[in-house]
Design a protein around this motif. Structure first.
Motif, PDB file in Angstrom:
ATOM      1  N   GLY A 282       0.789  -1.231   0.000  1.00 10.16           N
ATOM      2  CA  GLY A 282       0.000   0.000   0.000  1.00 10.16           C
ATOM      3  C   GLY A 282       0.815   1.272   0.000  1.00 10.16           C
ATOM      4  N   VAL A 283       2.103   1.172  -0.409  1.00  9.80           N
ATOM      5  CA  VAL A 283       2.968   2.351  -0.412  1.00  9.80           C
ATOM      6  C   VAL A 283       3.790   2.396  -1.698  1.00  9.80           C
ATOM      7  N   LYS A 284       4.465   3.515  -1.880  1.00 14.08           N
ATOM      8  CA  LYS A 284       5.409   3.643  -2.982  1.00 14.08           C
ATOM      9  C   LYS A 284       6.806   3.363  -2.449  1.00 14.08           C
ATOM     10  N   VAL A 285       7.570   2.561  -3.175  1.00 15.24           N
ATOM     11  CA  VAL A 285       8.943   2.268  -2.770  1.00 15.24           C
ATOM     12  C   VAL A 285       9.906   3.066  -3.641  1.00 15.24           C
ATOM     13  N   LYS A 286      10.763   3.838  -2.985  1.00 19.00           N
ATOM     14  CA  LYS A 286      11.811   4.568  -3.688  1.00 19.00           C
ATOM     15  C   LYS A 286      13.085   3.739  -3.584  1.00 19.00           C
ATOM     16  N   ARG A 287      13.433   3.094  -4.687  1.00 15.63           N
ATOM     17  CA  ARG A 287      14.584   2.190  -4.692  1.00 15.63           C
ATOM     18  C   ARG A 287      15.842   2.900  -5.163  1.00 15.63           C
ATOM     19  N   THR A 288      16.969   2.678  -4.436  1.00 18.54           N
ATOM     20  CA  THR A 288      18.274   3.197  -4.831  1.00 18.54           C
ATOM     21  C   THR A 288      19.259   2.044  -4.814  1.00 18.54           C
ATOM     22  N   ALA A 289      20.026   1.906  -5.901  1.00 17.06           N
ATOM     23  CA  ALA A 289      21.000   0.813  -6.003  1.00 17.06           C
ATOM     24  C   ALA A 289      22.425   1.355  -5.947  1.00 17.06           C
ATOM     25  N   TYR A 290      23.249   0.725  -5.120  1.00 15.77           N
ATOM     26  CA  TYR A 290      24.663   1.070  -5.013  1.00 15.77           C
ATOM     27  C   TYR A 290      25.486  -0.193  -5.259  1.00 15.77           C
ATOM     28  N   ASP A 291      26.773  -0.026  -5.544  1.00 18.62           N
ATOM     29  CA  ASP A 291      27.596  -1.235  -5.557  1.00 18.62           C
ATOM     30  C   ASP A 291      27.759  -1.682  -4.103  1.00 18.62           C
ATOM     31  N   THR A 292      28.178  -2.943  -3.939  1.00 19.54           N
ATOM     32  CA  THR A 292      28.162  -3.574  -2.618  1.00 19.54           C
ATOM     33  C   THR A 292      28.916  -2.799  -1.550  1.00 19.54           C
ATOM     34  N   THR A 293      30.144  -2.391  -1.853  1.00 20.10           N
ATOM     35  CA  THR A 293      30.959  -1.696  -0.852  1.00 20.10           C
ATOM     36  C   THR A 293      30.382  -0.331  -0.520  1.00 20.10           C
ATOM     37  N   ASP A 294      29.947   0.395  -1.543  1.00 17.32           N
ATOM     38  CA  ASP A 294      29.380   1.724  -1.339  1.00 17.32           C
ATOM     39  C   ASP A 294      28.126   1.656  -0.482  1.00 17.32           C
ATOM     40  N   LEU A 295      27.331   0.612  -0.675  1.00 17.54           N
ATOM     41  CA  LEU A 295      26.095   0.463   0.091  1.00 17.54           C
ATOM     42  C   LEU A 295      26.384   0.338   1.585  1.00 17.54           C
ATOM     43  N   GLY A 296      27.361  -0.490   1.949  1.00 21.54           N
ATOM     44  CA  GLY A 296      27.685  -0.651   3.361  1.00 21.54           C
ATOM     45  C   GLY A 296      28.146   0.644   3.996  1.00 21.54           C
ATOM     46  N   ASN A 297      28.972   1.390   3.277  1.00 26.38           N
ATOM     47  CA  ASN A 297      29.464   2.670   3.800  1.00 26.38           C
ATOM     48  C   ASN A 297      28.330   3.668   3.985  1.00 26.38           C
ATOM     49  N   LYS A 298      27.477   3.774   2.979  1.00 26.14           N
ATOM     50  CA  LYS A 298      26.369   4.736   3.046  1.00 26.14           C
ATOM     51  C   LYS A 298      25.368   4.366   4.131  1.00 26.14           C
ATOM     52  N   ALA A 299      25.215   3.068   4.382  1.00 30.09           N
ATOM     53  CA  ALA A 299      24.314   2.625   5.445  1.00 30.09           C
ATOM     54  C   ALA A 299      24.793   3.137   6.803  1.00 30.09           C
ATOM     55  N   LEU A 300      26.097   3.009   7.057  1.00 23.63           N
ATOM     56  CA  LEU A 300      26.645   3.458   8.332  1.00 23.63           C
ATOM     57  C   LEU A 300      26.561   4.973   8.476  1.00 23.63           C
ATOM     58  N   LEU A 301      26.844   5.678   7.398  1.00 25.46           N
ATOM     59  CA  LEU A 301      26.766   7.141   7.439  1.00 25.46           C
ATOM     60  C   LEU A 301      25.330   7.613   7.626  1.00 25.46           C
ATOM     61  N   ALA A 302      24.395   6.953   6.929  1.00 30.36           N
ATOM     62  CA  ALA A 302      22.985   7.342   7.047  1.00 30.36           C
ATOM     63  C   ALA A 302      22.472   7.113   8.463  1.00 30.36           C
ATOM     64  N   ALA A 303      22.911   6.014   9.077  1.00 33.54           N
ATOM     65  CA  ALA A 303      22.489   5.734  10.452  1.00 33.54           C
ATOM     66  C   ALA A 303      23.028   6.791  11.397  1.00 33.54           C
TER      67      ALA A 303
END
Length: 413
Positions: free
Chosen positions: A67-88
């Motif tokens: 029942g919602v819209k999903v905004k999907r963003t794709a990163y390469d594997t290493t970049d995703l882990g880094n951005k996850a920690l920074l976003a948190a």
């Protein structure tokens, strides 16, 4: 909160050590969860799939179902882990995030993932060696979307012309003999990825473990034997010098030219193998003295980062369930060409495509990179290991010296 912030800072430093400088340059790439409550943010490590792909459509459909819209963003594997920690750290983590399984323990240590039990997600049917990569102190912190691992693809035409029987490849000497015959017949031997990223470590591990190597002791003679094998192949021309720069994708592209006898690659290339234009087969990566080498468990976990607005979890659970429930795993893993993490869905996959059976068997016997109590220590071991591989294959150091330096670096990690 102070201790959590210190943990986050330490985790970010560890993650950044595994990435390029630009990947850790700042948090501006993070997607905010603020704004409309009907939009949920979703990060994954599949930049090869755009919105029009089967995977992109699957994610969108799961949002619609919730029942919602999903905004999907794709990163390469290493970049995703880094951005996850920074976003948190900045308080704007995504609602749902798919991360490579060794990253889960790092994110848990940073205190930014919710337990699956707190969300009411059932992980009981999942194979123990698969869920183990995301289980810390007995609690699961994500649901595997699927699993993959490594084996050797071979070109039947090339082997036939070189008078090589793939069934005779049982150990390192027999494989090296096959490469020698292939080169003598005017073709190329084997291609793999030895790049200076986690992909390089992932591809080296079957040979390292196949020699009896222990990640807690990178400098053992057993580990050196594995690196010496790769070095000998490159020096003899059985493997190309560009393995130093090969990702698993570019390595596959080399194999797909039809000139190589073997290509070390994963489950996810099965669909591409069908399109390669030549007959192929699959054999397990041999251990040094015979039998199948242990191979690393690959694949991602669907995780739910901690949110300030806990009211979002109910909808987030629906999105996660849509991707990982028993009814939907077949569709998700067929889309990704992954092996399902449950025996029941694996049986459905093999019934639909019998060529998946060797991969199902391989995944069942695969070993987690963070297993054996390594957990968050693994990244501080993996980077020195891939650095050693680079140094040895380039000729900068002997295999033994490269791994000795790697162990010294890992001990400081």
């Amino acid at each position: 909160m102070r201790s959590t912030r210190r943990t986050l800072t330490a985790a970010i430093a560890t993650a950044c050590a595994l990435a390029t400088v630009t990947a850790c340059g700042g948090g501006s790439g993070s997607s905010s969860t603020s704004g409309s409550s009907s939009t949920y943010t979703f990060w994954d490590p599949y930049p090869q799939f755009d919105a029009s792909s089967d995977w992109g459509k699957r994610v969108t459909a799961c949002g619609t179902e919730a029942g919602v819209k999903v905004k999907r963003t794709a990163y390469d594997t290493t970049d995703l882990g880094n951005k996850a920690l920074l976003a948190a750290q900045q308080g704007n983590a995504p609602d749902v995030m798919l991360v490579d399984n060794p990253v889960v323990s790092t994110l848990v240590e940073a205190g930014i993932l919710t337990k699956t039990s707190d969300l009411g997600l059932d992980t009981a049917p999942i194979q123990k060696n698969i869920i183990g990569a995301g289980t810390i102190d007995g609690a699961a912190y994500g649901v595997p979307i699927g699993a993959n691992t490594l084996a050797l693809y071979y070109n039947k035409k090339v082997l036939s012309a070189a008078h090589v029987d793939p069934a005779a490849i049982k150990d390192w000497p027999s494989l090296t003999a096959a490469l020698k015959k292939t080169k003598a017949a005017g073709k190329k031997g084997i291609t793999f990825s030895a790049i200076n990223t986690e992909e390089g470590s992932f591809q080296f591990l079957p040979w390292f473990w196949g020699a009896g190597g222990d990640l807690a002791r990178l400098d053992s003679a057993k580990g050196a034997a594995a690196l010496t094998l790769w070095k000998q192949w490159v020096d003899a021309g059985y493997a190309p010098k560009d393995v130093l720069n090969n990702t698993q994708t570019t390595s596959w592209q080399e194999f797909a030219t039809g000139d190589y006898a073997f290509g070390e690659n994963g489950t996810w290339q099965l669909a591409n193998a069908e399109k390669a234009g030549f007959p192929y087969g699959i054999v397990n990566i041999p251990a040094q003295n015979g039998g199948s080498a242990p191979v690393p468990t690959g694949g991602e976990f669907v995780t739910v980062p901690v949110q300030k607005d806990t009211g979002r979890y109910d909808t987030t659970k629906k999105i996660v369930s849509c991707l990982t429930s028993a009814q939907n795993l077949l569709a998700s893993d067929t889309t990704l060409t992954y092996v399902a993490p449950t025996a029941a869905v694996q049986a459905q996959q093999v019934k639909a495509n019998p060529k998946l059976q060797p991969w199902v068997d391989a995944v069942a016997a695969a070993r987690g990179r963070t297993s054996g109590g390594l957990g968050t220590k693994y990244p501080t071991i993996s980077q020195p290991m891939w650095t050693a591989v680079q140094a040895a294959l380039s000729g900068a150091k002997s295999p033994a010296a490269a791994l000795s330096d790697a162990q010294t670096a890992a001990s400081k990690g």
